[in-house]
Structures are given as structure tokens and as C-alpha cells.
Write a protein that holds these residues in place. Structure first.
Motif, PDB file in Angstrom:
ATOM      1  N   SER A   1      12.652  18.679  27.684  1.00  0.00           N
ATOM      2  CA  SER A   1      14.047  18.957  28.075  1.00  0.00           C
ATOM      3  C   SER A   1      14.232  20.337  28.685  1.00  0.00           C
ATOM      4  CB  SER A   1      14.986  18.781  26.864  1.00  0.00           C
ATOM      5  OG  SER A   1      14.957  17.445  26.408  1.00  0.00           O
ATOM      6  N   LYS A   2      13.194  20.912  29.252  1.00  0.00           N
ATOM      7  CA  LYS A   2      13.323  22.174  29.980  1.00  0.00           C
ATOM      8  C   LYS A   2      13.554  21.837  31.451  1.00  0.00           C
ATOM      9  CE  LYS A   2      10.523  24.729  26.672  1.00  0.00           C
ATOM     10  NZ  LYS A   2       9.317  25.555  26.433  1.00  0.00           N
ATOM     11  N   LEU A   3      14.727  21.286  31.688  1.00  0.00           N
ATOM     12  CA  LEU A   3      14.996  20.656  32.979  1.00  0.00           C
ATOM     13  C   LEU A   3      15.251  21.668  34.092  1.00  0.00           C
ATOM     14  CD1 LEU A   3      17.238  17.772  31.620  1.00  0.00           C
ATOM     15  CD2 LEU A   3      14.811  17.713  32.167  1.00  0.00           C
TER      16      LEU A   3
ATOM     17  N   HIS B   1      13.780  24.586  34.508  1.00  0.00           N
ATOM     18  CA  HIS B   1      12.466  25.036  34.984  1.00  0.00           C
ATOM     19  C   HIS B   1      11.821  23.959  35.855  1.00  0.00           C
ATOM     20  CE1 HIS B   1      12.437  28.684  32.616  1.00  0.00           C
ATOM     21  NE2 HIS B   1      12.736  28.003  31.516  1.00  0.00           N
ATOM     22  N   ALA B   2      11.908  22.708  35.375  1.00  0.00           N
ATOM     23  CA  ALA B   2      11.307  21.615  36.141  1.00  0.00           C
ATOM     24  C   ALA B   2      11.971  21.474  37.509  1.00  0.00           C
ATOM     25  CB  ALA B   2      11.436  20.315  35.352  1.00  0.00           C
ATOM     26  N   ARG B   3      13.279  21.635  37.542  1.00  0.00           N
ATOM     27  CA  ARG B   3      14.012  21.511  38.812  1.00  0.00           C
ATOM     28  C   ARG B   3      13.605  22.610  39.785  1.00  0.00           C
ATOM     29  NH1 ARG B   3      19.905  19.537  39.181  1.00  0.00           N
ATOM     30  NH2 ARG B   3      20.458  19.883  41.352  1.00  0.00           N
ATOM     31  N   CYS B   4      13.461  23.840  39.263  1.00  0.00           N
ATOM     32  CA  CYS B   4      13.053  24.953  40.134  1.00  0.00           C
ATOM     33  C   CYS B   4      11.661  24.716  40.711  1.00  0.00           C
ATOM     34  CB  CYS B   4      13.078  26.260  39.345  1.00  0.00           C
ATOM     35  SG  CYS B   4      14.744  26.814  38.913  1.00  0.00           S
ATOM     36  N   ILE B   5      10.742  24.210  39.881  1.00  0.00           N
ATOM     37  CA  ILE B   5       9.387  23.939  40.363  1.00  0.00           C
ATOM     38  C   ILE B   5       9.416  22.877  41.451  1.00  0.00           C
ATOM     39  CG2 ILE B   5       7.186  22.909  39.669  1.00  0.00           C
ATOM     40  CD1 ILE B   5       7.486  24.372  36.996  1.00  0.00           C
TER      41      ILE B   5
ATOM     42  N   MET C   1      12.078  13.526  37.752  1.00  0.00           N
ATOM     43  CA  MET C   1      13.229  14.380  37.452  1.00  0.00           C
ATOM     44  C   MET C   1      14.461  13.550  37.106  1.00  0.00           C
ATOM     45  SD  MET C   1      12.647  17.568  37.332  1.00  0.00           S
ATOM     46  CE  MET C   1      14.375  17.899  37.131  1.00  0.00           C
ATOM     47  N   ILE C   2      14.710  12.496  37.856  1.00  0.00           N
ATOM     48  CA  ILE C   2      15.876  11.643  37.584  1.00  0.00           C
ATOM     49  C   ILE C   2      15.770  11.035  36.186  1.00  0.00           C
ATOM     50  CG2 ILE C   2      17.027   9.502  38.261  1.00  0.00           C
ATOM     51  CD1 ILE C   2      16.232  10.167  41.172  1.00  0.00           C
ATOM     52  N   ASP C   3      14.580  10.561  35.842  1.00  0.00           N
ATOM     53  CA  ASP C   3      14.370   9.950  34.529  1.00  0.00           C
ATOM     54  C   ASP C   3      14.510  10.983  33.411  1.00  0.00           C
ATOM     55  OD1 ASP C   3      13.643   7.654  32.889  1.00  0.00           O
ATOM     56  OD2 ASP C   3      11.765   8.706  32.533  1.00  0.00           O
ATOM     57  N   SER C   4      14.034  12.201  33.642  1.00  0.00           N
ATOM     58  CA  SER C   4      14.114  13.247  32.610  1.00  0.00           C
ATOM     59  C   SER C   4      15.557  13.619  32.321  1.00  0.00           C
ATOM     60  CB  SER C   4      13.332  14.487  33.056  1.00  0.00           C
ATOM     61  OG  SER C   4      11.961  14.181  33.218  1.00  0.00           O
ATOM     62  N   TYR C   5      16.368  13.782  33.370  1.00  0.00           N
ATOM     63  CA  TYR C   5      17.789  14.071  33.154  1.00  0.00           C
ATOM     64  C   TYR C   5      18.474  12.905  32.440  1.00  0.00           C
ATOM     65  CZ  TYR C   5      18.279  18.485  35.694  1.00  0.00           C
ATOM     66  OH  TYR C   5      18.220  19.807  36.073  1.00  0.00           O
ATOM     67  N   GLY C   6      18.077  11.691  32.779  1.00  0.00           N
ATOM     68  CA  GLY C   6      18.663  10.529  32.117  1.00  0.00           C
ATOM     69  C   GLY C   6      18.338  10.489  30.643  1.00  0.00           C
ATOM     70  N   LYS C   7      17.097  10.763  30.268  1.00  0.00           N
ATOM     71  CA  LYS C   7      16.713  10.767  28.857  1.00  0.00           C
ATOM     72  C   LYS C   7      17.415  11.876  28.087  1.00  0.00           C
ATOM     73  CE  LYS C   7      12.184   8.630  29.482  1.00  0.00           C
ATOM     74  NZ  LYS C   7      10.718   8.815  29.442  1.00  0.00           N
ATOM     75  N   ALA C   8      17.753  12.948  28.795  1.00  0.00           N
ATOM     76  CA  ALA C   8      18.500  14.040  28.155  1.00  0.00           C
ATOM     77  C   ALA C   8      19.993  13.748  28.068  1.00  0.00           C
ATOM     78  CB  ALA C   8      18.269  15.344  28.911  1.00  0.00           C
ATOM     79  N   GLY C   9      20.419  12.615  28.613  1.00  0.00           N
ATOM     80  CA  GLY C   9      21.831  12.230  28.557  1.00  0.00           C
ATOM     81  C   GLY C   9      22.694  12.866  29.618  1.00  0.00           C
ATOM     82  N   ILE C  10      22.086  13.501  30.633  1.00  0.00           N
ATOM     83  CA  ILE C  10      22.849  14.163  31.697  1.00  0.00           C
ATOM     84  C   ILE C  10      22.841  13.244  32.917  1.00  0.00           C
ATOM     85  CG2 ILE C  10      23.192  16.332  32.930  1.00  0.00           C
ATOM     86  CD1 ILE C  10      21.307  17.658  30.944  1.00  0.00           C
ATOM     87  N   VAL C  11      23.663  12.210  32.848  1.00  0.00           N
ATOM     88  CA  VAL C  11      23.638  11.172  33.877  1.00  0.00           C
ATOM     89  C   VAL C  11      24.089  11.714  35.222  1.00  0.00           C
ATOM     90  CG1 VAL C  11      24.525   8.896  34.488  1.00  0.00           C
ATOM     91  CG2 VAL C  11      24.051   9.451  32.100  1.00  0.00           C
TER      92      VAL C  11
END
Length: 754
Positions: A157-159, A161-165, A184-194
Motif C-alpha cells: 500500500s505504498k502507492l 512511491h509506486a506511482r512516482c516510479i 497500479m490500477i489493481d493496487s489502488y483498487g485493493k486499497a479501496g481507492i476506487v
């Protein structure tokens, strides 16, 4: 080559095996691995030898076995990436650690970096390593390295940092591809940030990243998970408008999402659309349909899809059967669930942990405990632990409900065999039902294991013993001479914050009954300090226990505490304590107990009260005795003053007699004249004429004597007159005699005075 190797083996130096070398002995021989190497003493090919008898890898084959030392095998060298990961796990990320890694690795390649990132246990360390090797110009990350780092950061959930990379990749000369954005889309979804997932999906189009059905599938999964079914329909139509054809996976995700939102008709419409597009449903599709209809309680429709699935020659999987079993259990059709399990076995499909976890609760609810017991036995035999450990508690409760304690205990044994941690709550259910069934010995054995293994104090426990479990056992143990064992249980519970008044009071009664009042007193102090409600019976038993041990002083302390905490002792308890104190010579303490008793309105035991009163007077505690007499009179108990005065005079306690007589005369209590004469006579005999004179004056003032001729000894007044100052006496006595017209005494006094 084989004979040559064998001959060389015989002439090896035995000291070679003592060398610590990273190279295998096998590399020292020029023989093919495909050629069987024979041992001189055991000419069997390598394939048939046990591992320990391998003539190459085992030093024992080259050196005679020694009973005095164990030969060591060379260890396999650790991979460089494993070493780096271990260093990062055990040390903070500092310049010193970076230098250590540089010394270990002269040059980095993409495979090594990828493996280090993959093996790193901490995402923060992985990110620091990723940035360090790039900033230090040790390597320029490729596309696979970026993808791996984005995956790692997404999982943790260090999204940001991942987005910047991800967004910095073009600056490094790397092109984006769809897979990077999908992660990235899947990671934000799993974090609940639709909303961020949707923005990233839209940004792909802005940045010129091709979007295929793969991107749409992950978007559908993200938004369907949050119940955004209308948004999913809009993007589905948009996908079709762009000429992107849905796949079987697309429909599976959409159908799953519609069922998740309760849109059964929409899910069914998409299922039909799927078949209309000649996309054949697979086992996942039918599993989704069956599960969806089960969720809304439409088991018949779920069965229909199950039949359709088999009609299309699609083999039902264990998931299919388990899903349908879950539906049967939900609508209380347990017999159908059992039938389906047998059908699974007929198809050669083995039930898994989820199947058992789904079936067992239904059997318990339907009170089919014999079937549940058989299923549990099968799980143990196959060593298949359930996914949800709470099923064991349900099984225990179910078996206890039907009165089968043996089966309930078997559940506990099954947990142990399946390596599932037992908790205090499991033992509590069994102990409680053993007590209800009168099988206390069996309950005690379970309790012994519970205490011995410190199961109650396990920090990971979530199921604790209930009062209904430990209180009956504590009461039984305390009533049968095993209070120490009961206390061990209660003290472990107290460490968890349990302060049960029933258990603590039972312990006090148990210790008192067993003749260990000090242990009971310690527990009582803990109760009072923690403000735990106490019972009268606990104080009663503790007082009686101290009295039995001939320690009335401690018994009196307990009695005072009993009264202080709002309990009223029985009349018999007062008597027992006063008797014990009196026999122990503690008259004043007994007097204080008597005072407390009278103040509480208990007026029994008059014989003992008068006994204590006499002892106070005889010992010279006159003021205390007079105070007790005052309390007795207020309570409606009149002591026998004449008897007390007579006893004091006989024992020569003149001062006590004088004070008692003064007290009685001042309050106009009924005292015979003979008692007064006896006191005066005793005073005169003791040479205390002035005291005798004061008594006489009081008698005169009270008008207690009107005819002195009735006095037994006419010399009484004469002795007073002769002994006292004649002038002092004449005034008061003569006036008194004149008033009473007693000529004889008047003449006597007159002659003596003049």
C-alpha cells in the motif's frame, strides 16, 4: 572409468575429509554422472543406494567410520542475492550496509537486482535498494525491475512511491506498457481507492498507453468490488464501442460483481449475452452463477445451473460442489449437502478444508451430531484442518447439547491431532458440561491439563473460560479438599483481569474449611482491596476457621471487617468469638465484641455477658464495665447489682464495689440496703472510712433508711462517728437523725460528740 574411480577411491588420503572446502568431492573425479559409480564394499549402482551410502557425496564411503567423531559435510554456498537480502533484513539501511553490499558484489546485473527485490522481506528496504543502485550508477533499471518494484509497493500500500516510479519511467528512456498500469490500477483498487484506479485508467488514454480487454477487466474487478455496478455497465458499453471484445474472464468478473451487488437479473442477462456471443462458460462461470443464486437463497436455480454444467460436459470441481453444499446448508437442506458429498466421492473429487468447514456448521445446526463426528474423524484421518477454527467450538457445543461428552472430548483431541491451538474456551465448554453431568472427576482431569499447560494465559487466545464453566468446578474443588487447585485456576484468571466474586468467596470458604485460614485471609484482603463483592458465608467460615485454630484475635479482626463491609454476624458467631476470647484471657477484647453485639441489637447470651462484666470488674476495668452496664440498660438488660456487689465485697474489690454502688445509686437503680451495708462494712474493714461515709451520706440523701433500728449493727454509725471528725460529722448526721426522730441514735451521737 568406473573401475578407475573405484581404485582411486581406495587410495584417498583420510585427512582430506577434514578440509573445509566449498567444492564437492564429486568434482574431484572425471567420471560421468550418467555412469553408475560402484562402491568397492557395496557394488550397487548409485540409483539403488540410500542417500547416506552415496560413494561420492558421503565421506563415510571413503573413510572408515569412527565412533568417536562425526564427519561434517561441506555446506552449499549461499546465493549472492540471498546474502544481500539477509543483510538488509538484519541491519538498518546505512552507508555501512551499502559499502558491505558493494564489496560483496563487484558489478550488478538486472537478474541480480530483480532477485534481490523479489527476496526482500521489507518493502521499505526493497525501495531503498532499488533507488540506491540506480543513484550510485551501479545499474540502470529495466522494465522488469520497475514492474517488480511497483508490484512490491502496491502490495504494501505504498502507492504514492509506486506511482512516482511509474510516471518517472519515460524520463529514464523506458516506455510504458499496459501491464505496468494494470498493476497500479489493481493496487489502488485493493486499497479501496476506487477513484484513483479510475483516474489511472483514464490517464492511460491521455498518455497514449494502449488499453486492451486486460485493462478493462482489472477496472471491472476494482469497481465491482465496491458495488459500482452502474459504472461497470457504462465502461462495458464504452469498451464495446471501441471495438474491444469481451472475453470469458470479462464476463466472469462482471457476473460476479452483479451478484455481489444483488443484481441477479442483470447477472443472468450478461450470462445469456455471453452465450449469445458464442463465448462458452467454463467451470468458473458456473461456479459464479451457482454461488450468486445461493447468496439470494435461490437454491433451485443454483441446482439448475449445476445440472446444466454437467450437461455441457464441464466437470464440476471441488469448488462447484462446495459452493452448492454451502447453498444447501444456508437453506437447512443438510441431507442434500451430505448426498452431494457422497456424489463428490463418486466422481473421485476429494472434499477439501473449505468443504468440511462449510458442511460441519450445518450438521451442528441440524443436530446431526453423529454425522458431524464421522466427518471430523475423516478430517483427522486425512489431516485436513478447517479454514475456520471456530467450527470446533460449534462442534463441542453441539455434542454437549445432545449429551455426548465422549464426542465432545474427541473434538478436543482432533484439534490436537490437527495441530490447532486449543484455548481456554474449549476446555471451559467441556468442564462446564462435565459438571452438569456430574462427571466431576473427568472435569478435574481437563482442568489439570488446562493449568499445567498455562493455556489460560496464552496471549493469542480469543476464547476464554466463562463463569458458568469455572465457578461450578471451583465450588466442587473447594467442597472436596482441593482448594489449592481451585486457587491455581482462579489466580490465572485474575492475571487476565477476571475478578469473579463467586469464585473468590468459594475459595475463602474452601481454605477455611480445610484449616488454612491465612490463605483465605490473603484472598479476602485482595477482594476488599479490589472492591470485589464479598459474601457473609465467606466471613463466617473464616472466623470459625480461626477459632478452630485457637486464634481468636485474628477471628476478631475478620469479624470487624465483616461488619465494616455491611454484613451482620449471627448471634451464635458472636457467642463463639466471645467465648474463645474469654477463655484465652482476652476479657477486654471480648468486652468490645460484646459492645458491638449490643450495638447491633443482639441481646442474647446474657449468661456470657454477665460473666464478662464480672471479669471486667474483678480485673479493675471498672470504667469499661460501667460503660457496658449503661449499654445493657439501654438494651433493656438489667444486671444483678446485688450479686455483683456481693461478689466484689467477698473478693475485697472495695474500690470497684464503691464505684459500682455509686453508679447504681446515682441512677436510682434497684439495690438492696443489705448490699449497701455490705459495701460500707467492707470499706470500713479496709480502713476506707471516708468512702463509707460518702455512701452513708448518699443513703441519707436518697432517704433510703428511715428506721435505723432495723440495722443489723448499731455500731455502724458509731464507728463512722468515732473515726471521723466529730464536729464535721455532727452537723449532717444530727440533722438527719432529728428529721427521722431516732432518739436512741441521736443520744448515741450526742454523747459521742460532746
Amino acid at each position: 572409468m568406473a573401475p578407475l574411480a573405484a581404485s582411486k577411491q581406495i587410495h584417498l588420503n583420510p585427512n582430506l575429509v577434514r578440509l573445509s572446502s566449498p567444492f564437492s568431492f564429486k568434482s574431484a573425479f572425471f567420471c560421468s554422472s550418467e555412469t553408475p559409480i560402484l562402491n568397492v564394499e557395496n557394488p550397487i549402482p548409485n540409483e539403488q543406494l540410500p542417500i547416506s551410502a552415496d560413494p561420492i557425496s558421503s565421506p563415510e564411503a571413503m573413510v572408515p567410520a569412527s565412533p568417536f567423531r562425526e564427519l561434517r559435510r561441506p555446506k552449499n554456498p549461499e546465493n549472492i542475492e540471498d546474502t544481500i537480502c539477509r543483510m538488509m533484513d538484519n541491519r538498518p539501511w546505512t552507508t555501512r550496509l551499502q559499502n558491505s553490499i558493494r564489496q560483496l558484489v563487484p558489478s550488478f546485473d538486472h537478474e541480480l537486482v530483480y532477485n534481490v527485490l523479489h527476496g526482500a522481506k521489507n518493502s521499505g528496504h526493497a525501495l531503498q535498494f532499488f533507488r540506491w543502485v540506480e543513484r550510485s550508477n551501479l545499474i540502470q533499471h529495466d522494465r522488469e525491475g520497475h514492474l517488480k518494484m511497483i508490484e512490491i509497493l502496491g502490495r504494501s500500500s505504498k502507492l504514492n512511491h509506486a506511482r512516482c516510479i511509474l510516471l518517472d519511467m519515460p524520463k529514464k528512456g523506458l516506455n510504458w506498457d499496459e501491464d505496468l498500469w494494470v498493476v497500479m490500477i489493481d493496487s489502488y483498487g485493493k486499497a479501496g481507492i476506487v477513484q484513483e484506479s479510475v483516474k489511472l485508467f483514464q490517464k492511460m488514454e491521455e498518455l497514449g498507453v494502449d488499453r486492451t480487454v486486460k485493462s478493462y477487466d482489472v477496472l471491472f474487478k476494482v469497481i465491482m468490488r465496491r458495488g459500482r455496478y452502474m459504472m461497470a455497465k457504462r465502461y462495458y458499453n464504452k469498451m464495446l464501442s471501441k471495438g474491444i471484445e469481451p472475453t470469458r474472464h470479462t464476463f466472469n468478473v462482471l457476473i460476479w460483481g452483479f451478484f455481489l451487488s444483488g443484481k441477479v437479473e442483470t447477472a443472468n442477462r450478461f450470462f445469456e449475452d455471453m452465450k449469445a456471443r458464442e463465448i462458452m462458460p467454463d467451470a468458473v462461470t458456473y461456479n459464479t452463477m451457482i454461488n450468486g443464486y445461493n447468496r439470494v437463497g435461490k437454491t433451485e436455480e443454483a441446482e439448475a445451473y449445476f445440472v446444466e454444467m454437467k450437461g455441457r460436459n464441464i466437470e464440476p470441481t471441488v469448488i462447484t460442489h462446495t459452493t452448492l453444499i454451502k447453498g444447501y446448508v444456508a437453506v437447512e437442506r443438510v441431507d442434500d449437502a451430505l448426498r452431494l458429498v457422497e456424489e463428490m466421492r463418486g466422481y473421485g473429487i476429494k472434499p477439501n478444508a473449505v468443504t468440511y468447514s462449510t458442511l460441519l456448521p450445518g450438521l451442528c445446526d441440524a443436530e446431526k451430531m453423529s454425522e458431524a463426528r464421522a466427518v471430523l474423524r475423516e478430517m483427522v484421518e486425512k489431516h485436513i484442518p478447517p479454514k475456520d477454527n471456530s467450527i470446533f467450538m460449534k462442534l463441542m457445543l453441539g455434542q454437549c447439547k445432545v449429551g455426548d461428552l465422549d464426542a465432545a472430548v474427541d473434538v478436543l483431541k482432533a484439534m490436537i491431532k490437527l495441530s490447532i491451538p486449543t484455548e481456554a474456551g474449549h476446555y471451559g465448554v467441556l468442564i462446564e458440561n462435565c459438571c452438569k453431568a456430574g462427571q466431576y472427576d473427568r472435569g478435574v482431569k481437563l482442568l489439570d491439563k488446562l493449568i499445567e499447560k498455562d493455556i489460560i494465559l496464552r496471549p493469542q487466545s480469543t476464547l476464554h473460560m466463562e463463569p458458568s464453566a469455572y465457578n461450578p468446578m471451583v465450588e466442587y474443588l473447594c467442597s472436596n479438599g482441593q482448594t489449592a487447585k481451585a486457587e491455581a485456576l482462579v489466580r490465572q484468571l485474575m492475571k487476565l483481569g477476571v475478578q469473579d466474586p463467586i469464585a473468590l468467596n468459594a475459595l475463602i470458604c474452601g481454605h477455611s474449611k480445610e484449616g488454612t485460614p491465612d490463605s483465605a485471609s490473603e484472598l479476602l484482603k485482595i477482594m476488599l482491596r479490589r472492591k470485589v463483592a464479598s459474601e457473609k458465608s465467606a466471613f463466617d467460615s473464616l472466623v470459625e476457621s480461626y477459632l478452630a485454630k485457637k486464634d481468636p484475635g485474628e477471628a476478631k479482626v475478620v469479624l470487624d471487617s465483616m461488619i465494616e463491609n455491611g454484613h451482620s454476624p449471627d448471634s451464635s458467631l458472636y457467642r463463639s468469638l466471645m467465648d474463645a476470647l474469654f477463655e484465652d484471657g482476652r476479657v477486654q477484647t471480648a468486652s468490645r465484641v460484646m459492645k458491638t453485639m449490643l450495638e447491633k441489637g443482639v441481646t442474647d447470651h446474657k449468661d456470657l455477658i454477665f460473666k464478662i462484666l464480672e471479669a471486667l470488674l474483678m480485673r479493675g476495668h471498672v470504667e469499661e464495665a460501667l460503660g457496658r452496664i449503661e449499654l445493657l440498660m439501654q438494651s433493656g438488660i438489667a444486671p444483678d447489682f446485688d450479686s455483683l456487689l456481693s461478689l466484689l465485697c467477698e473478693k475485697g474489690k472495695t474500690i470497684a464495689a464503691l464505684k459500682l454502688l455509686d453508679y447504681g445509686m446515682d441512677r436510682d437503680y434497684s439495690i438492696d440496703l443489705s448490699s449497701c451495708e455490705k459495701v460500707i462494712d467492707t470499706l470500713l474493714a479496709a480502713g476506707k472510712t471516708l468512702n463509707a461515709y460518702s455512701i452513708l451520706c448518699k443513703i441519707m440523701e436518697k432517704g433510703g433508711v428511715t428506721d435505723w433500728s432495723s440495722c443489723k449493727d448499731f455500731n455502724l454509725i458509731w464507728m463512722i462517728v468515732v473515726d471521723l471528725d466529730k464536729l464535721f460529722v455532727s452537723t449532717r448526721i444530727l440533722a438527719f437523725l432529728k428529721c427521722n426522730n431516732d432518739l436512741r441514735l441521736l443520744r448515741l451521737v450526742h454523747e459521742s460528740s460532746f
